[in-house]
Scaffold this active site. Structure first.
Site, PDB file in Angstrom:
ATOM      1  N   ASP A  47     -21.681   1.621  -3.082  1.00 48.75           N
ATOM      2  CA  ASP A  47     -21.336   2.368  -1.866  1.00 48.75           C
ATOM      3  C   ASP A  47     -22.523   3.225  -1.412  1.00 48.75           C
ATOM      4  O   ASP A  47     -22.483   3.859  -0.356  1.00 48.75           O
ATOM      5  CB  ASP A  47     -20.044   3.192  -2.046  1.00 48.75           C
ATOM      6  CG  ASP A  47     -20.171   4.262  -3.121  1.00 48.75           C
ATOM      7  OD1 ASP A  47     -21.211   4.331  -3.796  1.00 48.75           O
ATOM      8  OD2 ASP A  47     -19.198   5.031  -3.287  1.00 48.75           O
ATOM      9  N   SER A  48     -23.620   3.186  -2.187  1.00 45.30           N
ATOM     10  CA  SER A  48     -24.891   3.754  -1.737  1.00 45.30           C
ATOM     11  C   SER A  48     -25.342   3.080  -0.447  1.00 45.30           C
ATOM     12  O   SER A  48     -26.231   3.582   0.249  1.00 45.30           O
ATOM     13  CB  SER A  48     -25.966   3.606  -2.824  1.00 45.30           C
ATOM     14  OG  SER A  48     -25.991   2.276  -3.312  1.00 45.30           O
ATOM     15  N   ASP A  86     -18.371  -2.235  -5.266  1.00 47.59           N
ATOM     16  CA  ASP A  86     -18.151  -0.811  -5.551  1.00 47.59           C
ATOM     17  C   ASP A  86     -16.999  -0.304  -4.690  1.00 47.59           C
ATOM     18  O   ASP A  86     -17.060  -0.381  -3.459  1.00 47.59           O
ATOM     19  CB  ASP A  86     -19.438  -0.057  -5.211  1.00 47.59           C
ATOM     20  CG  ASP A  86     -19.549   1.262  -5.929  1.00 47.59           C
ATOM     21  OD1 ASP A  86     -18.698   1.552  -6.788  1.00 47.59           O
ATOM     22  OD2 ASP A  86     -20.518   1.998  -5.637  1.00 47.59           O
ATOM     23  N   LYS A 116     -16.336  -1.821  -9.391  1.00 43.34           N
ATOM     24  CA  LYS A 116     -16.683  -0.569 -10.063  1.00 43.34           C
ATOM     25  C   LYS A 116     -15.891   0.562  -9.418  1.00 43.34           C
ATOM     26  O   LYS A 116     -15.651   0.553  -8.215  1.00 43.34           O
ATOM     27  CB  LYS A 116     -18.185  -0.288  -9.949  1.00 43.34           C
ATOM     28  CG  LYS A 116     -18.576   1.038 -10.606  1.00 43.34           C
ATOM     29  CD  LYS A 116     -20.070   1.240 -10.649  1.00 43.34           C
ATOM     30  CE  LYS A 116     -20.667   1.751  -9.363  1.00 43.34           C
ATOM     31  NZ  LYS A 116     -20.124   3.049  -8.888  1.00 43.34           N
ATOM     32  N   GLU A 118     -15.333   4.967  -9.624  1.00 39.36           N
ATOM     33  CA  GLU A 118     -15.837   6.246 -10.133  1.00 39.36           C
ATOM     34  C   GLU A 118     -14.696   7.093 -10.697  1.00 39.36           C
ATOM     35  O   GLU A 118     -13.592   7.081 -10.138  1.00 39.36           O
ATOM     36  CB  GLU A 118     -16.499   7.047  -9.000  1.00 39.36           C
ATOM     37  CG  GLU A 118     -17.806   6.461  -8.516  1.00 39.36           C
ATOM     38  CD  GLU A 118     -18.472   7.320  -7.443  1.00 39.36           C
ATOM     39  OE1 GLU A 118     -18.084   8.486  -7.249  1.00 39.36           O
ATOM     40  OE2 GLU A 118     -19.399   6.791  -6.794  1.00 39.36           O
ATOM     41  N   GLU A 185     -24.042   7.980 -15.218  1.00 41.45           N
ATOM     42  CA  GLU A 185     -25.041   8.447 -14.243  1.00 41.45           C
ATOM     43  C   GLU A 185     -25.420   9.899 -14.497  1.00 41.45           C
ATOM     44  O   GLU A 185     -24.552  10.782 -14.594  1.00 41.45           O
ATOM     45  CB  GLU A 185     -24.485   8.292 -12.816  1.00 41.45           C
ATOM     46  CG  GLU A 185     -25.478   8.792 -11.757  1.00 41.45           C
ATOM     47  CD  GLU A 185     -25.188   8.343 -10.342  1.00 41.45           C
ATOM     48  OE1 GLU A 185     -24.265   7.527 -10.135  1.00 41.45           O
ATOM     49  OE2 GLU A 185     -25.904   8.799  -9.431  1.00 41.45           O
TER      50      GLU A 185
HETATM   51  O1  KIV Z   1     -23.390   3.061  -5.220  1.00 43.46           O
HETATM   52  C1  KIV Z   1     -24.300   2.904  -6.036  1.00 43.46           C
HETATM   53  O2  KIV Z   1     -25.367   2.379  -5.735  1.00 43.46           O
HETATM   54  C2  KIV Z   1     -24.088   3.348  -7.394  1.00 43.46           C
HETATM   55  C3  KIV Z   1     -25.323   3.548  -8.212  1.00 43.46           C
HETATM   56  C4  KIV Z   1     -25.550   4.970  -8.415  1.00 43.46           C
HETATM   57  C5  KIV Z   1     -25.308   2.792  -9.442  1.00 43.46           C
HETATM   58  O3  KIV Z   1     -23.003   3.593  -7.803  1.00 43.46           O
END
Ligand code: KIV
Length: 267
Positions: A47-48, A86, A116, A118, A185
């Site tokens: 989500d970056s 993500d 993924k 969080e 992280e």
């Molecule tokens: O969104 C992302 O790129 C991440 C990285 C910090 C691994 O979660």
């Protein structure tokens, strides 16, 4: 011989054999193709995306539809790398049903092999439900960028004894909930090493030292395409912004001077 698609079993096998897992983010077809060719084990459609591609302040505004759109591009290119979608902010926080349905979109619509998510122990029930729905889940603790407002910025986590203990407990809870791996992280290297030793699932570090079972970085940091800020844990391996700027300036000058197109580019 063509390399087989990386699976969650390969992740586990690499940990057991002491071989490092390699992971980077990508958000589109060309960069995913480069990563696949380079032999990267897993591509995270992070989500970056919000910050490094969409130009937004933080990761919070990116939507499920946008994540699915970018994951589809990456999946088309990734012949051997595992693709991990993500889960964006509010796609899993509200309910277990949301979590399973949205995670399922990454698999069913976007062609990812895993997702993924969080968060610590508060996500355990959701991870359990997603895993029961046949969706492999990578958990993510330590600095969790979707919690930027609660954390008061992008700060290293797990520095006090109490915070380290809580992260250690979270890691075990998430493994027990069914996560196939754990992203760590921005936590002290020593703590990441202890968590890595305690778990049977592999840990993937970003700003978590060398003892994790694998490493991940944000692609645009690695190749010099994100300038707003560079965390201490980033190593820049190329300066694509400089090269692209040079090329575009040269093109502009040649067009203005009538040098391009030349005879060889004309019919
Ligand atoms: O969104 C992302 O790129 C991440 C990285 C910090 C691994 O979660």
């Amino acid at each position: 011989m063509e390399k087989q698609k990386t699976t969650i079993n390969d992740f586990l096998k690499k940990k057991q054999e002491g071989r490092k897992i390699t992971m980077l983010t990508a958000y589109d077809y060309p960069f995913a193709q480069i990563m696949d060719e380079a032999g990267i084990d897993a591509i995270l459609v992070g989500d970056s995306l919000a910050m490094v591609v969409q130009g937004l302040e933080n990761t919070l505004p990116v939507t499920m539809d946008e994540m699915v759109y970018h994951t589809k591009m990456v999946s088309r290119a990734a012949k051997s790398a595992m693709v991990i979608g993500d889960m964006p902010y509010l796609s899993y926080q509200v309910s277990i049903e949301d979590a399973v349905r949205n995670a399922g979109r990454f698999i069913k619509e976007a062609g990812a092999q895993a997702v993924k998510i969080e968060g610590g122990r508060e996500t355990a029930e959701k991870i359990e439900a997603m895993t029961k729905a046949e969706i492999p889940v990578m958990a993510h603790i330590g600095l969790t960028p979707q919690a930027v407002h609660r954390m008061g910025g992008y700060k290293i986590q797990g520095k006090t004894e109490e915070a380290a203990k809580r992260l250690m407990e979270d890691a075990k809870i998430l493994q027990d909930a069914g996560a196939f791996s754990l992203l760590l992280e921005a936590i002290p290297a020593k703590l990441a090493e202890q968590i890595t030793k305690k778990l049977s699932i592999p840990t993937i570090g970003i700003g978590a030292g060398v003892h994790c079972d694998g490493q991940v970085l944000v692609l645009h940091d690695v190749i010099g395409l994100f300038e707003r800020f560079t965390p201490k844990f980033v190593k820049r391996y190329a300066d694509l912004k400089k090269d692209a700027l040079k090329a575009v300036k040269q093109y502009r000058e040649e067009v203005e001077k009538g040098v391009f197109p030349g005879k060889e580019h004309s019919f």
